[in-house]
Scaffold this motif. Structure first.
Motif, PDB file in Angstrom:
ATOM      1  N   TYR A 610       1.242  13.030   3.479  1.00 54.61           N
ATOM      2  CA  TYR A 610       1.425  11.580   3.600  1.00 54.61           C
ATOM      3  C   TYR A 610       0.483  10.977   4.642  1.00 54.61           C
ATOM      4  CZ  TYR A 610       3.498   6.999   4.254  1.00 54.61           C
ATOM      5  OH  TYR A 610       3.672   5.644   4.333  1.00 54.61           O
ATOM      6  N   THR A 614      -2.496   8.100   4.196  1.00 58.04           N
ATOM      7  CA  THR A 614      -2.604   6.831   4.927  1.00 58.04           C
ATOM      8  C   THR A 614      -3.909   6.760   5.718  1.00 58.04           C
ATOM      9  OG1 THR A 614      -1.296   7.778   6.751  1.00 58.04           O
ATOM     10  CG2 THR A 614      -0.114   6.498   5.080  1.00 58.04           C
ATOM     11  N   LYS A 683       6.809  10.374  -1.372  1.00 59.56           N
ATOM     12  CA  LYS A 683       6.582   9.348  -0.342  1.00 59.56           C
ATOM     13  C   LYS A 683       5.232   8.665  -0.562  1.00 59.56           C
ATOM     14  CE  LYS A 683       7.401   7.203   3.599  1.00 59.56           C
ATOM     15  NZ  LYS A 683       8.469   6.205   3.738  1.00 59.56           N
ATOM     16  N   GLU A 686       5.591   6.309  -3.532  1.00 58.27           N
ATOM     17  CA  GLU A 686       6.370   5.133  -3.139  1.00 58.27           C
ATOM     18  C   GLU A 686       5.492   4.138  -2.385  1.00 58.27           C
ATOM     19  OE1 GLU A 686       9.790   4.287   0.191  1.00 58.27           O
ATOM     20  OE2 GLU A 686       9.937   6.141  -0.979  1.00 58.27           O
ATOM     21  N   THR A 687       4.641   4.680  -1.486  1.00 58.15           N
ATOM     22  CA  THR A 687       3.747   3.809  -0.710  1.00 58.15           C
ATOM     23  C   THR A 687       2.678   3.187  -1.598  1.00 58.15           C
ATOM     24  OG1 THR A 687       4.110   5.230   1.225  1.00 58.15           O
ATOM     25  CG2 THR A 687       2.238   3.721   1.315  1.00 58.15           C
ATOM     26  N   LEU A 690       4.135   0.241  -3.421  1.00 63.21           N
ATOM     27  CA  LEU A 690       4.275  -0.929  -2.564  1.00 63.21           C
ATOM     28  C   LEU A 690       2.913  -1.591  -2.325  1.00 63.21           C
ATOM     29  CD1 LEU A 690       6.819   0.425   0.105  1.00 63.21           C
ATOM     30  CD2 LEU A 690       7.262  -1.302  -1.673  1.00 63.21           C
ATOM     31  N   MET A 691       1.885  -0.758  -2.125  1.00 62.17           N
ATOM     32  CA  MET A 691       0.550  -1.300  -1.894  1.00 62.17           C
ATOM     33  C   MET A 691       0.024  -2.011  -3.130  1.00 62.17           C
ATOM     34  SD  MET A 691      -1.130   1.856   0.284  1.00 62.17           S
ATOM     35  CE  MET A 691      -2.653   1.000   0.651  1.00 62.17           C
TER      36      MET A 691
END
Length: 698
Positions: A610, A614, A683, A686-687, A690-691
């Motif tokens: 993760y 990022t 995870k 999921e990110t 959202l992005m």
């Protein structure tokens, strides 16, 4: 003028070589005395060698260390100079990594290490205990073998400093310089003017810059003279201690030793005016802090180490510190490591499967560089290197003058082709071998591959096919692995018998040539040519290897290297057709450049899936979508996980990269993963969602 001449020594010590280590320590003390030095500093654990590892558990190691020290103390030719020697010592049944400070036949202080190196390649806490009694000393009972020489029964042990008639000297050992609150800070406030650091620091890309910056920063802020003595050589480990001992005064380097060389002893001296330190410290705020500092226990050495001599000139500051480029670091570091490994293993040379690709090309160039360094060292008059060369080649009259001729004696190469190999790689390999002088053979392995397949066909009645002929992924991979693993068997056969074919004695060590990126990804066959005796490029990225080959093209005048640089990296294990040539990066599903990024984030930046995602969003978002970045990260971690077990069988590799996946001790991660990374990848997904929703709203 209160001037003092100080010496720092760089020694090529070898784990458990007590006789050789003792001889090199003595030689360094003699040279320091001849240079007029009043104080001699040696590397960390120089008596035993730094790399003893679990031999530090053995009482014999400590007994032999005291025997060496007794021999040094008894040698009157070595009297007249204060000596600072590194060795392991047991105090109250606790093992410590220590400095022993003595003059003539008297030991003044044994100073144990306060902060132990215990990450990456270092495991000092496994064998030693840190001395935690800050600014406290105790009485140490000397062993009878020392008492017989010094007539002392006891000496001071602990966190103290040496007080001479004219200055104060303190110690911090290796790791202590790197800690946030280094001992030199509190020592400087208590009036210590000379800091002595006996070190065992290994080579890594750019690490010298960090060392120099730390010493400059320490003395620029605190004022003082910083003596740094580092070991150099292989010492029996996967790392190379790269020397480059230093003397720094008030933030300025006044003396720098060599970083890569073959001679076993180097002594570096500088003459310092101690009044420079006192003037530099004339700062009001420092005076306030110093006046309230807690005092260190002082051990008195009733003599002066400086001299009032107006004709004795100070050593000027260097105009610039010399740093090698990354390509030069590859050219010199692994070459010196290979020489130590060769001469101390009592073998007669190296055998290298030369594929015509850039990895094996780089390995061959490193061996050739080794031959250049050996010839230059012998021409410089080093008799020990000459004796070592004669031992390796089995000729007591031999004098190496030409690196190419020496390479022909030491390096044996073979192009191991199959029907899937191209004429281009065969020609490149032969041309390179001819240009550097290696003893080269060509062979075709098709008969071996056919024989192995025939056994399988007889047992199963099935014939596997390559994917381009309609075969499955399993068939295609198995047919490639047969070729790769056969090369390992042939490598060891030829390594044992090629000297015999040349009417010579002995055997050869097999060299591997897998780079760090392929190891990280697991892009190699288990028990193929990666299963060698040693691998000089195992800690070097493909990008850095290309830079090294480019550098070598001009440095060694080898035009053929242009062809290596512009060839597509390929394993050549699948059939070549008009519209298909196997490519490493296509097979891996990722580029070598990306692998370097993944490796740095995984190991150096300590990222899991993760946090890697990022981080890469911040780096790559200008050219890639979050979905694409997520796919890249998940692909990397999938292959990293399923291939992690392969790192358990890698040969010893020269450690050069801070993101090396070496399973032996540097990279202690599991070898069995849940390669689905369900929670972690969930995870990320999921990110990403959202992005993407956020971008859609914008």
């Amino acid at each position: 003028m209160d001037t003092v001449t100080l010496a720092v020594c760089t020694l090529n010590q070898w784990a458990l070589d007590f006789g050789g280590n003792c001889g090199r320590i003595k030689e360094s003390i003699r040279r320091a005395k001849e240079a007029g030095a009043a104080y001699r500093l040696g590397p960390e654990l120089e008596v035993t060698g730094y790399g003893c590892n679990d031999h530090f558990y053995e009482n014999d190691t400590y007994m032999h260390a005291w025997e060496v020290l007794a021999d040094i103390l008894a040698d009157k030719e070595l009297h007249g100079i204060v000596c600072d020697v590194g060795m392991p010592i047991m105090h109250k049944n606790v093992r410590y990594n220590c400095r022993v400070i003595f003059k003539d036949s008297e030991i003044f202080l044994i100073r144990p290490k306060l902060f132990l190196a215990n990450d990456g390649n270092y495991r000092e806490m496994r064998w030693f205990t840190a001395w935690t009694k800050t600014r406290e000393v105790e009485t140490f009972s000397l062993p009878p073998i020392i008492t017989a020489v010094t007539k002392q029964k006891h000496c001071t042990f602990g966190d103290g400093v040496i007080q001479t008639e004219d200055t104060v000297i303190g110690n911090e050992t290796c790791e202590e310089l790197w800690t946030t609150q280094s001992p030199h800070i509190s020592m400087a406030l208590d009036g210590v003017e000379i800091f002595c650091n006996g070190s065992g620091s290994h080579h890594e890309f750019g690490k010298l810059h960090v060392r120099v910056d730390l010493m400059r920063s320490a003395t620029a802020k605190c004022g003082g003279v910083y003596l740094y003595s580092n070991q150099h050589g292989c010492d029996g480990e996967r790392v190379y201690y790269d020397g480059c001992s230093l003397i720094v005064v008030n933030g300025e380097v006044v003396a720098q030793g060599r970083q890569f060389f073959l001679e076993e002893v180097e002594v570096l001296t500088a003459t310092i005016n101690l009044n420079r330190v006192r003037s530099y410290r004339s700062v009001a705020s420092r005076g306030i802090q110093a006046s309230t500092s807690v005092a260190y226990p002082r051990v008195n050495l009733e003599s002066s180490i400086s001299k009032l001599d107006l004709s004795c000139y100070e050593t000027p500051s260097l105009s610039a510190v010399h740093y090698h480029t990354p390509s030069e670091e590859i050219r010199y570091g692994p070459a010196c490591w290979l020489w130590d490994y060769l001469r101390r293993s009592k073998t007669n040379g190296y055998f290298l499967p030369l594929s015509g690709g850039i990895d094996s090309c780089s390995t061959a160039l490193i061996v050739y560089s080794m031959c250049v360094i050996v010839c230059d060292t012998v021409r410089g008059g080093d008799l020990k290197t000459l004796a070592d060369v004669r031992s390796v080649v089995g000729d007591i009259t031999y004098v190496p003058n030409d690196p190419k001729e020496l390479c022909n004696r030491i390096l044996h190469t073979a192009y191991m082709g199959t029907t899937n190999s191209s004429s281009e790689t065969k020609t490149r390999a032969a041309t390179l071998a001819n240009d550097i002088g290696s003893y080269h053979v060509n062979l075709n392995m098709d008969s071996i591959v056919t024989a192995i397949l025939s056994v399988f066909q007889t047992v199963t009645g099935r014939t596997p096919e390559f994917k381009m002929n309609g075969g499955t992924v399993a068939e295609n991979l198995a047919l490639q692995n047969i070729q790769a693993r056969s090369r390992m068997v042939l490598s060891y056969l030829f390594a044992q018998l090629l000297p015999w074919c040349r009417s010579k004695q002995g055997a050869l060590l097999v060299l591997g040539s897998a780079n760090v990126d392929e190891t990280l990804r697991g892009y190699f066959t288990k028990y193929d040519c990666s299963s060698a005796d040693v691998n000089p490029i195992g800690g070097i990225s493909k990008k850095d290897l290309k830079g090294f080959v480019e550098h070598s093209k001009d440095a060694f005048d080898l035009p053929i290297l242009h062809e290596f640089l512009h060839a597509t990296p390929t394993a050549e294990l699948e059939p070549i057709s008009a519209d298909y040539v196997q490519s490493d990066e296509v097979d891996m599903g990722m580029s070598y450049e990306d692998l370097s990024v993944y490796g740095t984030l995984r190991r150096v930046m300590k990222c899991g899936p993760y946090s890697m995602f990022t981080s890469l969003v911040g780096k790559w978002s200008a050219t890639l979508s979050p979905v694409s970045i997520a796919e890249k990260v998940k692909r990397f971690f999938w292959f990293y996980a399923i291939n992690r077990h392969k790192t358990t069988i890698l040969p010893p590799s020269y450690h050069m990269s801070p993101y090396s996946p070496d399973d032996n001790r540097f990279d202690l991660r599991p070898i069995l993963y849940n390669a689905g990374w369900g929670w972690q990848f969930g995870k990320i997904d999921e990110t990403v969602k959202l992005m993407e929703e956020g971008r859609a709203q914008v």
